[in-house]
Scaffold this motif. Structure first.
Motif, PDB file in Angstrom:
ATOM      1  N   MET A 114     -19.701  47.763  31.303  1.00 53.37           N
ATOM      2  CA  MET A 114     -20.033  48.329  32.615  1.00 53.37           C
ATOM      3  C   MET A 114     -19.775  49.822  32.571  1.00 53.37           C
ATOM      4  SD  MET A 114     -18.389  45.447  35.208  1.00 53.37           S
ATOM      5  CE  MET A 114     -19.120  46.168  36.702  1.00 53.37           C
ATOM      6  N   ASN A 115     -20.683  50.565  33.148  1.00 52.04           N
ATOM      7  CA  ASN A 115     -20.532  52.008  33.253  1.00 52.04           C
ATOM      8  C   ASN A 115     -20.194  52.376  34.685  1.00 52.04           C
ATOM      9  OD1 ASN A 115     -21.306  52.478  30.493  1.00 52.04           O
ATOM     10  ND2 ASN A 115     -23.428  52.114  31.107  1.00 52.04           N
ATOM     11  N   GLY A 116     -19.890  53.631  34.904  1.00 56.02           N
ATOM     12  CA  GLY A 116     -19.677  54.104  36.257  1.00 56.02           C
ATOM     13  C   GLY A 116     -20.990  54.226  37.000  1.00 56.02           C
ATOM     14  N   THR A 117     -20.900  54.233  38.320  1.00 59.86           N
ATOM     15  CA  THR A 117     -22.106  54.456  39.112  1.00 59.86           C
ATOM     16  C   THR A 117     -22.477  55.938  39.116  1.00 59.86           C
ATOM     17  OG1 THR A 117     -20.685  54.509  41.083  1.00 59.86           O
ATOM     18  CG2 THR A 117     -21.792  52.444  40.571  1.00 59.86           C
ATOM     19  N   THR A 118     -21.487  56.781  38.831  1.00 59.13           N
ATOM     20  CA  THR A 118     -21.710  58.200  38.537  1.00 59.13           C
ATOM     21  C   THR A 118     -20.771  58.552  37.389  1.00 59.13           C
ATOM     22  OG1 THR A 118     -19.983  59.135  39.975  1.00 59.13           O
ATOM     23  CG2 THR A 118     -22.117  58.631  41.004  1.00 59.13           C
ATOM     24  N   GLY A 119     -20.762  59.800  36.977  1.00 58.00           N
ATOM     25  CA  GLY A 119     -19.873  60.204  35.902  1.00 58.00           C
ATOM     26  C   GLY A 119     -18.407  60.126  36.271  1.00 58.00           C
ATOM     27  N   THR A 120     -18.098  60.085  37.566  1.00 53.20           N
ATOM     28  CA  THR A 120     -16.702  60.119  37.995  1.00 53.20           C
ATOM     29  C   THR A 120     -16.321  58.973  38.924  1.00 53.20           C
ATOM     30  OG1 THR A 120     -17.267  61.600  39.828  1.00 53.20           O
ATOM     31  CG2 THR A 120     -16.545  62.624  37.757  1.00 53.20           C
ATOM     32  N   THR A 121     -17.237  58.048  39.204  1.00 50.77           N
ATOM     33  CA  THR A 121     -16.925  56.931  40.097  1.00 50.77           C
ATOM     34  C   THR A 121     -17.360  55.607  39.479  1.00 50.77           C
ATOM     35  OG1 THR A 121     -19.034  57.169  41.276  1.00 50.77           O
ATOM     36  CG2 THR A 121     -17.119  58.325  42.190  1.00 50.77           C
ATOM     37  N   PHE A 122     -16.548  54.579  39.717  1.00 51.40           N
ATOM     38  CA  PHE A 122     -16.869  53.227  39.268  1.00 51.40           C
ATOM     39  C   PHE A 122     -17.430  52.392  40.415  1.00 51.40           C
ATOM     40  CE2 PHE A 122     -15.822  48.768  38.325  1.00 51.40           C
ATOM     41  CZ  PHE A 122     -16.415  48.652  37.073  1.00 51.40           C
ATOM     42  N   ASN A 123     -17.083  52.763  41.641  1.00 48.05           N
ATOM     43  CA  ASN A 123     -17.498  52.028  42.844  1.00 48.05           C
ATOM     44  C   ASN A 123     -17.028  50.577  42.773  1.00 48.05           C
ATOM     45  OD1 ASN A 123     -18.683  51.453  45.314  1.00 48.05           O
ATOM     46  ND2 ASN A 123     -20.749  51.208  44.488  1.00 48.05           N
ATOM     47  N   PRO A 124     -15.716  50.352  42.747  1.00 44.64           N
ATOM     48  CA  PRO A 124     -15.190  48.993  42.567  1.00 44.64           C
ATOM     49  C   PRO A 124     -15.579  48.021  43.667  1.00 44.64           C
ATOM     50  CG  PRO A 124     -13.444  50.518  43.205  1.00 44.64           C
ATOM     51  CD  PRO A 124     -14.640  51.356  42.891  1.00 44.64           C
ATOM     52  N   THR A 125     -15.840  48.519  44.871  1.00 43.79           N
ATOM     53  CA  THR A 125     -16.209  47.625  45.970  1.00 43.79           C
ATOM     54  C   THR A 125     -17.713  47.422  46.065  1.00 43.79           C
ATOM     55  OG1 THR A 125     -16.270  49.450  47.557  1.00 43.79           O
ATOM     56  CG2 THR A 125     -14.180  48.294  47.296  1.00 43.79           C
ATOM     57  N   GLY A 126     -18.475  48.030  45.161  1.00 45.88           N
ATOM     58  CA  GLY A 126     -19.921  47.876  45.182  1.00 45.88           C
ATOM     59  C   GLY A 126     -20.350  46.463  44.830  1.00 45.88           C
ATOM     60  N   SER A 127     -21.553  46.105  45.222  1.00 49.63           N
ATOM     61  CA  SER A 127     -22.063  44.755  44.984  1.00 49.63           C
ATOM     62  C   SER A 127     -22.636  44.627  43.577  1.00 49.63           C
ATOM     63  CB  SER A 127     -23.136  44.408  46.020  1.00 49.63           C
ATOM     64  OG  SER A 127     -24.205  45.342  45.955  1.00 49.63           O
ATOM     65  N   THR A 128     -22.825  43.384  43.155  1.00 45.89           N
ATOM     66  CA  THR A 128     -23.427  43.108  41.852  1.00 45.89           C
ATOM     67  C   THR A 128     -24.599  42.152  42.029  1.00 45.89           C
ATOM     68  OG1 THR A 128     -21.814  41.332  41.494  1.00 45.89           O
ATOM     69  CG2 THR A 128     -21.342  43.461  40.497  1.00 45.89           C
ATOM     70  N   THR A 129     -25.609  42.313  41.203  1.00 45.00           N
ATOM     71  CA  THR A 129     -26.825  41.520  41.317  1.00 45.00           C
ATOM     72  C   THR A 129     -27.009  40.636  40.084  1.00 45.00           C
ATOM     73  OG1 THR A 129     -28.201  43.190  40.241  1.00 45.00           O
ATOM     74  CG2 THR A 129     -27.898  43.385  42.643  1.00 45.00           C
ATOM     75  N   ARG A 130     -27.982  39.745  40.169  1.00 45.29           N
ATOM     76  CA  ARG A 130     -28.288  38.861  39.054  1.00 45.29           C
ATOM     77  C   ARG A 130     -28.701  39.670  37.821  1.00 45.29           C
ATOM     78  NH1 ARG A 130     -29.900  33.601  39.820  1.00 45.29           N
ATOM     79  NH2 ARG A 130     -31.876  33.917  38.717  1.00 45.29           N
ATOM     80  N   GLY A 131     -29.527  40.687  38.042  1.00 44.76           N
ATOM     81  CA  GLY A 131     -29.958  41.523  36.929  1.00 44.76           C
ATOM     82  C   GLY A 131     -28.805  42.249  36.261  1.00 44.76           C
ATOM     83  N   MET A 132     -27.857  42.748  37.072  1.00 40.64           N
ATOM     84  CA  MET A 132     -26.697  43.451  36.527  1.00 40.64           C
ATOM     85  C   MET A 132     -25.869  42.537  35.632  1.00 40.64           C
ATOM     86  SD  MET A 132     -25.243  45.529  39.821  1.00 40.64           S
ATOM     87  CE  MET A 132     -26.227  46.749  40.703  1.00 40.64           C
ATOM     88  N   ILE A 133     -25.604  41.308  36.097  1.00 34.63           N
ATOM     89  CA  ILE A 133     -24.748  40.396  35.338  1.00 34.63           C
ATOM     90  C   ILE A 133     -25.406  40.005  34.022  1.00 34.63           C
ATOM     91  CG2 ILE A 133     -23.604  38.163  35.352  1.00 34.63           C
ATOM     92  CD1 ILE A 133     -22.379  40.332  37.187  1.00 34.63           C
ATOM     93  N   VAL A 134     -26.708  39.759  34.044  1.00 35.68           N
ATOM     94  CA  VAL A 134     -27.396  39.419  32.801  1.00 35.68           C
ATOM     95  C   VAL A 134     -27.347  40.590  31.828  1.00 35.68           C
ATOM     96  CG1 VAL A 134     -29.609  38.763  31.781  1.00 35.68           C
ATOM     97  CG2 VAL A 134     -28.877  37.732  33.920  1.00 35.68           C
ATOM     98  N   ALA A 135     -27.507  41.814  32.344  1.00 30.27           N
ATOM     99  CA  ALA A 135     -27.424  42.994  31.482  1.00 30.27           C
ATOM    100  C   ALA A 135     -26.036  43.122  30.865  1.00 30.27           C
ATOM    101  CB  ALA A 135     -27.770  44.247  32.283  1.00 30.27           C
ATOM    102  N   ILE A 136     -24.990  42.787  31.621  1.00 29.81           N
ATOM    103  CA  ILE A 136     -23.624  42.859  31.102  1.00 29.81           C
ATOM    104  C   ILE A 136     -23.415  41.831  29.993  1.00 29.81           C
ATOM    105  CG2 ILE A 136     -21.214  42.415  31.698  1.00 29.81           C
ATOM    106  CD1 ILE A 136     -21.849  43.648  34.464  1.00 29.81           C
ATOM    107  N   LEU A 137     -23.888  40.603  30.194  1.00 29.08           N
ATOM    108  CA  LEU A 137     -23.755  39.583  29.155  1.00 29.08           C
ATOM    109  C   LEU A 137     -24.525  39.977  27.897  1.00 29.08           C
ATOM    110  CD1 LEU A 137     -24.017  36.252  31.193  1.00 29.08           C
ATOM    111  CD2 LEU A 137     -21.962  37.413  30.365  1.00 29.08           C
TER     112      LEU A 137
END
Length: 382
Positions: free
Chosen positions: A204-227
């Motif tokens: 997982m990367n940050g949502t910007t160069g300086t933020t991770f956005n820990p409370t942000g949502s996750t989608t089906r596409g994101m999880i498949v990309a992570i796997l």
């Protein structure tokens, strides 16, 4: 490796509900007192200054203790403790929720840990405390461990003896960590270790160069990309006839993974194609994958279950879900995956009586689940 602290909410076993962490208060930090009890370990939290509704305690024993069990002294919801052996060490996690009695003279008797084998206690443990409103109590965090004859004591199976230097707490080794580049994830946050794991391993990367956005949502596409990244982003050549594929070798991003709504230029297209071809994900009956839909707890369990099976991991474990009143709400395809994920402490109850299979996950929660999945499932495979 330092034990990663899981999130705690309601029953402290939920990995898909965000609770912000807090730093320990140095002048009032609790101490985990470990007393010999016939070769077992009686655990008491001392220096507890506020009423506690729920807690999670993590400690690592030196020694392989796969059969370790915890017997509580308190009248509360206490699921079986987790004992994960990593070579010659055992990570122990104890959850307790629904505590009603206030600490007596600053001491909260937890119960007896039965390691089952010879082990050495650590000099430090990790603790999360919640109040009645499920807010973190600031005295949680990293705490010292003492034994009846000093910290760092050794417990022999059935011997009834401990050894250690009397009356002192062991100063823990200091591990130098590479600072995270994210301004929105503090080193003391409950998810910090997990965020470091997914970031340093390229999952997982940050949502910007300086933020991770820990409370942000996750989608089906994101999880498949992570796997897909967890698998090492393997090269994948789609079968001839796949839309966008050409015989002379089109790039992976030029096909749509056989789903009508997966754009050829989407960042997850190769991941979805790979996961679909290997039975890790399925689409919907209308031929869509719906990559932008928020992923649910039962979908997350299904993806992880199928990926673990694809990796050759043991996926036979099944938890009894009958204590959860909403278990009948689980989709038929996800029943076995959630039984397995619950047995692996990946998807646990949102309370003692609910699973919330249709609930969603934040980025921080996904980081914690992935970290736990790597430790409990992939590493256990050997």
């Amino acid at each position: 490796m330092k034990k990663r602290i899981l999130t705690a909410l309601l029953a402290l076993t939920l990995l898909l509900v965000l609770i912000p962490g807090t730093a320990a208060a140095a002048d009032s930090a609790p101490v985990l007192a470990c007393r010999d009890d016939g070769g077992n370990i009686r655990l008491t939290l001392e220096n507890v200054s506020a009423p506690v509704y729920a807690l999670q305690l993590d400690l690592t024993l030196d020694g392989a203790c796969p059969d370790a069990v915890f017997t509580p002294d308190v009248d509360a919801y206490v699921p079986d403790c987790r004992a994960v052996v990593r070579r010659d060490k055992t990570d122990i996690t104890i959850y307790i929720s629904g505590l009603e009695d206030a600490p007596s003279n600053g001491a909260l008797r937890l119960g007896v840990l039965k390691p089952g084998e010879r082990c050495t206690l650590p000099g430090q443990a990790d603790l999360i405390l919640l109040d009645q409103n499920l807010r973190p109590i600031e005295t949680g965090g990293s705490i010292s461990v003492t034994t009846g004859s000093g910290s760092g004591g050794t417990v022999n199976k059935g011997s009834g003896s401990t050894s250690g230097k009397p009356g002192t707490a062991v100063t823990p080794d200091i591990t130098v960590k590479k600072p995270l580049p994210f301004t929105d994830v503090a080193e003391t946050d409950w998810c910090a270790d997990a965020v470091r794991y997914v970031y340093e391993n390229g999952l997982m990367n940050g949502t910007t160069g300086t933020t991770f956005n820990p409370t942000g949502s996750t989608t089906r596409g994101m999880i498949v990309a992570i796997l897909y990244r967890l698998e090492g982003s393997p090269a994948y050549t789609p079968p001839e006839g796949t839309p966008g594929f050409t015989v002379d070798g089109a790039p992976a991003a030029s096909y749509n993974a056989a789903f009508s709504d997966v754009r050829p230029t989407a960042y997850y297209v190769s991941a979805v194609a790979w996961a679909s071809a290997n039975g890790i994900v399925n689409g919907y009956e209308d031929g869509t994958f719906r990559p932008d839909n928020l992923i649910t707890r039962e979908q997350m369990a299904a993806f992880l279950y199928r990926y673990a099976r694809y990796k050759g991991c043991d996926v036979t474990a099944r938890a009894d879900l009958t204590p959860f009143a909403d278990a009948p709400q689980i989709a038929s395809y996800a029943v076995e995956p959630i039984q397995w994920a619950n047995a692996q402490s990946l998807v646990n109850g949102t309370s003692a009586a609910t699973l919330s299979p249709k609930g969603n996950a934040t980025r921080a929660q996904v980081a914690v689940i992935l970290n736990r999945f790597a430790e409990n499932v992939l590493q256990a495979r050997g």
